[in-house]
Design a protein around this motif. Structure first.
Motif, short mmCIF file in Angstrom:
data_model
loop_
_atom_site.label_atom_id
_atom_site.label_comp_id
_atom_site.label_asym_id
_atom_site.label_seq_id
_atom_site.Cartn_x
_atom_site.Cartn_y
_atom_site.Cartn_z
N ALA A 155 0.83 -1.20 0.00
CA ALA A 155 0.00 0.00 0.00
C ALA A 155 0.87 1.25 0.00
O ALA A 155 1.84 1.34 0.76
N PRO A 156 0.53 2.24 -0.83
CA PRO A 156 1.24 3.51 -0.76
C PRO A 156 0.81 4.29 0.48
O PRO A 156 -0.30 4.11 0.99
N ASP A 157 1.70 5.14 0.97
CA ASP A 157 1.38 5.99 2.12
C ASP A 157 0.74 7.28 1.60
O ASP A 157 1.42 8.17 1.10
N ILE A 158 -0.57 7.35 1.70
CA ILE A 158 -1.30 8.55 1.27
C ILE A 158 -1.44 9.53 2.43
O ILE A 158 -1.43 10.75 2.24
N ILE A 159 -1.58 8.99 3.62
CA ILE A 159 -1.91 9.83 4.79
C ILE A 159 -0.80 10.82 5.11
O ILE A 159 -1.05 12.02 5.31
N THR A 160 0.46 10.37 5.19
CA THR A 160 1.55 11.22 5.65
C THR A 160 1.71 12.47 4.78
O THR A 160 1.72 13.60 5.31
N PRO A 161 1.84 12.35 3.46
CA PRO A 161 2.01 13.58 2.67
C PRO A 161 0.77 14.47 2.66
O PRO A 161 0.89 15.70 2.65
N CYS A 162 -0.42 13.86 2.69
CA CYS A 162 -1.63 14.68 2.68
C CYS A 162 -1.79 15.44 3.99
O CYS A 162 -2.16 16.62 4.00
N ALA A 163 -1.51 14.78 5.10
CA ALA A 163 -1.60 15.46 6.40
C ALA A 163 -0.59 16.59 6.48
O ALA A 163 -0.90 17.69 6.97
N ASN A 170 -9.36 16.85 -6.92
CA ASN A 170 -8.70 18.14 -7.08
C ASN A 170 -7.25 18.10 -6.63
O ASN A 170 -6.42 18.86 -7.13
N GLY A 171 -6.96 17.21 -5.69
CA GLY A 171 -5.58 17.10 -5.23
C GLY A 171 -4.77 16.08 -6.00
O GLY A 171 -3.58 15.91 -5.73
N GLY A 172 -5.42 15.40 -6.95
CA GLY A 172 -4.70 14.36 -7.68
C GLY A 172 -4.22 13.25 -6.78
O GLY A 172 -3.17 12.64 -7.01
N ILE A 173 -4.99 12.95 -5.73
CA ILE A 173 -4.56 11.96 -4.74
C ILE A 173 -4.89 10.56 -5.24
O ILE A 173 -6.05 10.26 -5.54
N GLY A 174 -3.89 9.73 -5.32
CA GLY A 174 -4.09 8.37 -5.78
C GLY A 174 -4.48 7.44 -4.66
O GLY A 174 -4.46 7.78 -3.48
N SER A 175 -4.86 6.25 -5.04
CA SER A 175 -5.07 5.15 -4.11
C SER A 175 -4.67 3.91 -4.87
O SER A 175 -4.52 3.95 -6.10
N ALA A 176 -4.47 2.82 -4.20
CA ALA A 176 -3.96 1.66 -4.92
C ALA A 176 -4.50 0.38 -4.32
O ALA A 176 -4.37 0.15 -3.11
N ALA A 177 -5.08 -0.46 -5.18
CA ALA A 177 -5.36 -1.83 -4.78
C ALA A 177 -4.02 -2.52 -4.59
O ALA A 177 -3.10 -2.33 -5.38
N CYS A 178 -3.90 -3.32 -3.55
CA CYS A 178 -2.59 -3.86 -3.23
C CYS A 178 -2.69 -5.17 -2.46
O CYS A 178 -3.77 -5.54 -1.98
N VAL A 179 -1.56 -5.83 -2.34
CA VAL A 179 -1.42 -6.97 -1.44
C VAL A 179 -1.27 -6.41 -0.04
O VAL A 179 -0.25 -5.80 0.28
N ASP A 180 -2.30 -6.57 0.79
CA ASP A 180 -2.28 -5.93 2.11
C ASP A 180 -1.94 -6.90 3.24
O ASP A 180 -1.75 -6.48 4.38
N GLY A 181 -1.89 -8.20 2.94
CA GLY A 181 -1.57 -9.19 3.97
C GLY A 181 -2.73 -9.55 4.87
O GLY A 181 -2.61 -10.47 5.69
N THR A 182 -3.84 -8.86 4.73
CA THR A 182 -5.02 -9.12 5.55
C THR A 182 -6.14 -9.75 4.72
O THR A 182 -6.66 -10.81 5.05
N ILE A 183 -6.53 -9.09 3.65
CA ILE A 183 -7.55 -9.61 2.74
C ILE A 183 -6.88 -10.32 1.57
O ILE A 183 -7.17 -11.49 1.29
N ILE A 184 -6.00 -9.62 0.88
CA ILE A 184 -5.19 -10.21 -0.19
C ILE A 184 -3.86 -10.59 0.46
O ILE A 184 -3.03 -9.73 0.74
N VAL A 185 -3.67 -11.88 0.69
CA VAL A 185 -2.66 -12.27 1.68
C VAL A 185 -1.24 -12.34 1.15
O VAL A 185 -0.29 -12.29 1.93
N LYS A 186 -1.08 -12.46 -0.16
CA LYS A 186 0.28 -12.53 -0.72
C LYS A 186 0.22 -12.22 -2.20
O LYS A 186 -0.87 -12.03 -2.76
N SER A 187 1.39 -12.14 -2.85
CA SER A 187 1.40 -11.82 -4.27
C SER A 187 0.50 -12.78 -5.03
O SER A 187 0.37 -13.95 -4.66
N ILE A 188 -0.12 -12.27 -6.09
CA ILE A 188 -1.16 -13.05 -6.77
C ILE A 188 -0.60 -14.35 -7.36
O ILE A 188 -1.15 -15.43 -7.11
N PRO A 189 0.51 -14.31 -8.14
CA PRO A 189 1.02 -15.58 -8.66
C PRO A 189 1.40 -16.56 -7.55
O PRO A 189 1.16 -17.77 -7.68
#
Length: 488
Positions: free
Chosen positions: A223-231, A259-278
């Motif tokens: 997961a990218p860190d969105i919170i730190t730069p936005c805060a 308006n802020g061009g803030i991204g978000s990213a689907a990712c391997v989070d280890g909780t729901i998606i537990v590991k790399s897809i392959p």
């Protein structure tokens, strides 16, 4: 209009020519107020007859590009209250038909259950199709885990919504003429990435029985860190910034994102998606037969949409090279540099887009068969006079037997509504239905189609006349994709 008694109550749907649709069925509670950024909660029960004759709300999102907008636009208001699904069925009877759950694409920031009407597919092939909404952007893919254990998995709320919708289908589709023991999840682009991601989600285990991924987009490794730069930009402490986000309306939150061009990213989070897809597919987290493929010229439309902008090209390249190379950006970049030497920046970008989708396709297929579950690989290469050729998304109309529905000028008109194209669409959609019914795509309409493996690497090339090609990818390309080549 048709009124149907179901285990959840009476529901009124829309009669079609040879089928019916039940629209805007709630599969979870509205994710608003205290339920924002929470896992999907059960929907409220209804009394009387539920009106399922109008399209549901759609997730907050930017307008579709004009060239991709269907004629007449896309129905449904934009709202945070959008956890609904649409059921399209030949008949709400006791017949147990194969069921497809369609997960829309759009880069996890666009799209809805309303974007595509699969009624031709439903009526021509006697199957049930369920199109689902899920949370997008900051609403569905924002990592808030630092704010407490209740936010573990928050970056995968969109995936949790998809799982909740599939669970609703498994529990209720028998009321709509579908077989809960024969559910295929299917998606295109980001939706195909979601399909493969759900193969890495233990909480989805047993809810579906086959998977079809059409040009799958690969999710991020972390997961990218969105919170730190936005805060920091807002000059707020992170907890204060989070309270600020929670206090916004849905529209305000979307505007803040856009308006802020803030991204978000689907990712391997280890909780729901537990590991790399392959890796998850190889380890058989959710072992189901897999049909996966991409298009001959994936990048043509995507590159054209960027315009002639070197800065955008560089930004997109930075985000793609690691995925195309299976985590090794340097290895893939060396291959890309060689392949694109002397070519234009647009040609280089086209090469990279194709490699991005092709590499993930092959890694998923090889992971499946290495783990003991069959997978089949295809390339969509039906000729067309369109300037983009057989490009990203152009095959969806063929997959859903909808070429006959095309009007000139529609975004799906990468292909003309001709007798030849209608025949190919009928054949190819029939192959998908064969896979839905049996877990194997082999059909009298095709040459024999072997399971994909690291020795033969068979690929069905869908042209005007389909052909099987063994080993179409060079050893150099496979190495760049992070696939073993010693036995290729």
């Amino acid at each position: 209009m048709t009124v149907k008694a179901t285990r959840l109550g009476s529901i009124e749907g829309v009669d079609r020519a040879d089928s019916m649709s039940f629209l805007a069925i709630p599969y979870a509670a509205p994710p608003t107020g205290p339920l924002r950024w929470m896992p999907p909660a059960p929907p409220a029960s209804w009394s009387g007859t539920l009106d399922a004759t109008k399209h549901p709300n759609r997730a907050f999102q930017a307008p579709f590009p004009p060239e991709l907008m269907p004629k007449g636009g896309i129905p449904g208001a934009l709202s945070e209250d959008m956890l609904y699904l649409n059921v399209h069925t030949p008949a709400a009877d006791d017949k147990k038909r194969p069921v497809m759950v369609w997960i829309h694409g759009g880069g996890f920031t666009l799209g809805s259950a309303n974007d595509f009407d699969p009624i031709s597919f439903v009526e021509h092939h006697d199957v049930v199709v369920v199109c689902i909404n899920y949370r997008l952007g900051l609403f569905g893919f924002l990592d808030l885990s630092r704010f407490g254990p209740e936010y573990a998995g928050s970056v995968s709320l969109g995936f949790q919504d998809q799982i909740a919708a599939i669970r609703w289908v498994a529990d209720n589709i028998a009321d709509y003429g579908g077989d809960p023991a024969n559910i295929t999840i299917c998606g295109g682009s980001a939706g195909a990435g979601a399909v493969l991601s759900l193969l890495a989600a233990p909480t989805a285990k047993g809810l579906f029985h086959k998977a079809i991924a059409i040009s799958p987009l690969e999710i991020s490794a972390a997961a990218p860190d969105i919170i730190t730069p936005c805060a920091a930009y807002m000059q707020m402490d992170e907890p204060v910034f989070f309270e600020h986000l929670k206090a916004m309306s849905g529209q305000e939150l979307y505007d803040f994102q856009a308006n802020g061009g803030i991204g978000s990213a689907a990712c391997v989070d280890g909780t729901i998606i537990v590991k790399s897809i392959p890796e998850a597919i190889r380890e058989q987290v959710n072992p189901v037969p897999l049909l996966v493929g991409c298009v001959l010229q994936e990048g043509n439309m995507l590159t054209a949409a960027m315009g002639d902008n070197p800065a955008i090209f560089s930004m997109i390249e930075a985000g793609l090279v690691a995925n195309a190379g299976g985590g090794d950006a340097a290895r893939y970049t060396a291959y890309l540099d060689k392949m694109s030497a002397g070519r234009t920046p647009a040609d280089r970008m086209n090469q990279m887009w194709f490699d991005y989708f092709r590499a993930f396709t092959l890694r998923a297929a090889q992971g499946s068969t290495d783990g003991g579950t069959p997978a089949w690989v295809y390339t969509f290469a039906v000729p067309t006079s369109h300037e983009h050729g057989p490009t990203h998304g152009a095959d969806v109309t063929f997959a859903f037997d909808a070429v006959g529905d095309i009007d000139e000028g529609e975004w799906r008109a990468f292909y003309q509504n001709t007798a030849e194209n209608r025949a190919i669409a009928a054949m190819w959609s029939g192959v998908l239905v064969t896979f839905m019914r049996s877990g194997n795509p082999n059909s009298p309409a095709l040459p024999h189609w072997p399971v994909y493996d690291a020795q033969r690497r068979s690929c069905m090339v869908l042209e005007a006349v389909p052909k099987l090609v063994d080993g179409p990818d060079s050893a150099e390309a496979l190495a760049a994709y992070g696939l073993a080549t010693s036995d290729a």
